[in-house]
Write an enzyme that holds these catalytic residues in place. Structure first.
Site, PDB file in Angstrom:
ATOM      1  N   CYS A   2       2.858 -15.526 -39.939  1.00 48.64           N
ATOM      2  CA  CYS A   2       2.492 -14.105 -39.975  1.00 48.64           C
ATOM      3  C   CYS A   2       1.049 -14.000 -40.449  1.00 48.64           C
ATOM      4  O   CYS A   2       0.435 -14.972 -40.818  1.00 48.64           O
ATOM      5  CB  CYS A   2       3.437 -13.410 -40.930  1.00 48.64           C
ATOM      6  N   LYS A 591       2.820 -16.150 -32.141  1.00 47.24           N
ATOM      7  CA  LYS A 591       1.775 -16.595 -31.230  1.00 47.24           C
ATOM      8  C   LYS A 591       1.248 -17.967 -31.630  1.00 47.24           C
ATOM      9  O   LYS A 591       0.961 -18.802 -30.802  1.00 47.24           O
ATOM     10  CB  LYS A 591       0.608 -15.595 -31.221  1.00 47.24           C
TER      11      LYS A 591
HETATM   12  C1  AGP Z   1       3.833 -20.560 -24.803  1.00 45.22           C
HETATM   13  O1  AGP Z   1       4.048 -19.419 -24.006  1.00 45.22           O
HETATM   14  C2  AGP Z   1       4.418 -20.422 -26.186  1.00 45.22           C
HETATM   15  N1  AGP Z   1       3.971 -19.256 -26.838  1.00 45.22           N
HETATM   16  C3  AGP Z   1       4.260 -21.661 -27.019  1.00 45.22           C
HETATM   17  O2  AGP Z   1       5.005 -22.665 -26.393  1.00 45.22           O
HETATM   18  C4  AGP Z   1       2.824 -22.186 -27.219  1.00 45.22           C
HETATM   19  O3  AGP Z   1       2.322 -22.681 -26.007  1.00 45.22           O
HETATM   20  C5  AGP Z   1       2.871 -23.333 -28.241  1.00 45.22           C
HETATM   21  O4  AGP Z   1       3.309 -22.808 -29.477  1.00 45.22           O
HETATM   22  C6  AGP Z   1       1.525 -24.026 -28.434  1.00 45.22           C
HETATM   23  O5  AGP Z   1       0.578 -23.124 -28.941  1.00 45.22           O
HETATM   24  P1  AGP Z   1      -0.974 -23.574 -28.963  1.00 45.22           P
HETATM   25  O6  AGP Z   1      -1.392 -23.779 -27.542  1.00 45.22           O
HETATM   26  O7  AGP Z   1      -1.679 -22.444 -29.621  1.00 45.22           O
HETATM   27  O8  AGP Z   1      -1.054 -24.846 -29.738  1.00 45.22           O
END
Ligand code: AGP
Length: 596
Positions: A2, A591
């Site tokens: 968060c 995210k």
């Molecule tokens: C993808 O749509 C997801 N939100 C998640 O798998 C993401 O790709 C993964 O957490 C890796 O994040 P990053 O590319 O910021 O390292």
């Protein structure tokens, strides 16, 4: 996972804290809280649920004061004189908690954050900075922390270790946040804290020291995002905006990396040569989620074009399997946010073992960008939706350029072939636009099949890699159970699940395995599946064997994954809309996964 915010200045702190938290809500929240010094005490207000619930709770009695912090749970010590907000994990909090309980501290929660607040109370000797430094000596783990102290109401102290934190530089006021979108409306001038650095932030002065207490002079990092870019640009959701931004994002990622003569790749950030590449007997690509799926395509490109063997792994597996990494290893990490904890840890572990490291990331100044020996940025602009889209396509284009660049160095591709590929690359933005120009059929499929509880994605070779990404998109925002399968594997199990009416998305763009894929499609059709085929424009064959066809523009089969993923992104988006899901903030997800 968060967001953290902090304010010190002459305006009402609560106003910025609530605004900042709302800009960070995309990171995933299940509660929100703010702590504001009101001239006598630090008042803490928190509420379970979305930020709106907190706004509702305090609307008739907003905490007054010009210094404060915000997060999901601001935690206090026994006296209420110390308040802490924290992202990350304090790995030794239980041992510290036992010690503090023995010394009489009473805890209100089970969190590691509250332990930090009581630890500060325990070690406090009248010197706020020195006491925080003592706390940092005692805690272990990954964290971004902001401290408030009633006895020192003119300053906030913040620090970070493997977790992002930025300081926004205002005029007579200063801001602290986990991420740039929280402060972009107030200032674009920032300090990016490095691991172990501690900042004492007053309204008109910021003092930054390193672990040894030595003063650090920081370069101001000018944020070039405009506020509008971080908004939705007229789209209903960030995700749809970012899907439609892909032509520009891909174009921006390519620009500056194609030579003036348009015939070869230039990577000014790398300056590699044959000796550098010949030094490696192992290349790893390590990432999580969508970035991992991009890594699978990156492997294919590097092996195909530069003839260097590549192993791809998810970061959470790689770091715990005692990987064979040494000075003859090239580790490539991929991360949109540049803050994913597992990816960062894999990067650090590989560096410790002597590897050369390269990061492909979308966030300048991110922890991964600063940790890696070398960095290649995807210039996709801020990606706010939890579901990653433009980051994926820009990662693919960047991997393709990197593979071409490596092929040129290794001499594994003749110049004219490189020139041909570079020419094809430059057509991709327009081809993505063309793919985006007719979304109606995809909306229809989403409405028709959006209520199914199981969907299968099948493909071979690069189509399989894209199938994995398509399935993840559908899962994470529509909550439909979607599974991607190597088409040739169907008869080894999954075919048992293919019954009448089950939707199967079949990618059939790879000419080298087209006939084989077609036979797999016939297998699922023979069991009365509903098949949506994804084909290249010139393919007139596929429609004879499937229920619907979505076509993408013709191009080299190596580049076609950058196009075929687009209808799959849209299919997931419209399916989520059909099901009334919270597209930009899907349940349980954040995210940037900055904790293990
Ligand atoms: C993808 O749509 C997801 N939100 C998640 O798998 C993401 O790709 C993964 O957490 C890796 O994040 P990053 O590319 O910021 O390292």
């Amino acid at each position: 996972m968060c967001g953290i915010v902090g304010y010190v200045g002459d305006r009402q702190a609560a106003e910025f804290l609530l605004e900042g938290l709302s800009k960070l809500e995309y990171r995933g929240y299940d509660s929100a809280g703010i702590a504001v010094y009101n001239g006598e005490n630090i008042r803490v207000e928190k509420c379970v649920g979305r930020l709106a619930a907190l706004r509702e709770k305090i609307k008739d009695d907003v905490p007054q004061g010009t210094i404060g912090i915000g997060h999901t749970h601001p935690h206090t010590d026994c006296s209420g004189d110390f308040v802490v907000v924290h992202n990350g994990i304090i790995e030794n909090y239980l041992a510290l908690k036992e010690e503090l309980i023995e010394k009489g501290h009473a805890f209100k929660s089970e969190t590691d954050t509250e332990v930090v607040a009581h630890l500060l109370e325990e070690v406090y000797n009248g010197d706020f900075e020195e006491s925080v430094r003592e706390v940092l000596r005692r805690i272990e783990g990954s964290y971004s922390l902001v401290f408030m102290c009633r006895q020192h109401p003119d300053r906030l102290i913040c620090t970070k270790q493997d977790n992002p934190l930025v300081i926004g530089l205002g005029d007579g006021e200063n801001f602290i946040a986990s991420d740039i979108p929280a402060i972009i409306n107030r200032t674009r001038r920032t300090y990016i804290l490095n691991d172990g650095e501690m900042a004492v932030v007053k309204k008109d002065a910021i003092e930054i020291t390193n672990r040894k207490g030595e003063l650090v002079t920081k370069k101001v990092f000018e944020v070039n995002w405009n506020a509008e870019a971080a908004e939705k640009g007229g789209f209903e959701h960030f995700m749809l905006k970012e899907i439609h931004e892909q032509p520009k994002a891909v174009r921006d990622t390519m620009s500056q990396r194609i030579a003036k003569d348009g015939k070869r790749i230039v990577m000014n950030e790398l300056k590699w040569n044959a000796d550098f590449l010949n030094n490696f007997n192992k290349v790893y690509i390590v990432a999580c989620g969508t970035a991992y799926h991009a890594g699978l395509v990156g492997k294919f490109y590097i092996e195909k074009l530069a003839r260097i063997p590549v192993e791809v792994d998810v970061a959470s597996e790689f770091r715990y399997r005692d990987p064979i990494v040494d000075e003859n290893t090239l580790l490539i990490v991929v991360s949109q946010s540049g803050e994913t904890s597992d990816t960062l840890a894999a990067l650090k572990e590989s560096k410790r073992r002597g590897a050369q490291t390269l990061a492909l990331t979308n966030v300048v100044g991110s922890s991964i960008a600063r940790e890696a020996d070398q960095v290649l940025y995807t210039w996709a602009g801020p990606e706010i939706a939890v579901a990653s889209t433009k980051a994926y396509t820009t990662q693919l284009i960047l991997f393709f350029m990197l593979a071409l660049y490596m092929a040129e160095i290794k001499g594994t591709l003749p110049e004219e072939k490189v020139a041909e590929f570079v020419g094809l690359l430059q057509q991709v933005p327009a081809q993505i636009s063309e793919t985006l120009s007719d979304v109606e059929p995809i909306k229809t499929f989403a409405k028709q099949y959006g209520f199914n509880e199981d969907v299968f994605y099948i493909g071979r070779s690069l189509d399989y890699d894209v199938a994995l990404e398509g399935a993840l998109k559908l899962k994470e925002i529509s909550y439909i159970h979607a599974e991607a399968y190597a088409a040739g594997e169907l008869k080894h199990g999954t075919l048992a699940l293919i019954v009448e009416g089950v939707p199967v998305i079949a990618l059939a763009t790879q000419k080298s395995v087209y006939e084989k894929t077609l036979s797999n499609i016939k297998e699922v059709k023979a069991r009365d599946a509903v098949v949506i085929g994804i084909a290249a424009a010139g393919d007139e064959e596929l429609e004879k064997y499937v229920d619907h066809v979505i076509r993408v523009p013709e191009t080299d089969e190596l580049l076609i994954p950058i196009l075929t993923v687009v209808p799959l992104q849209l299919l997931a988006y419209y399916a989520a809309i059909t099901r009334g899901c919270d597209v930009d903030k899907p349940r349980n997800l954040a995210k940037s996964v900055t904790v293990e």
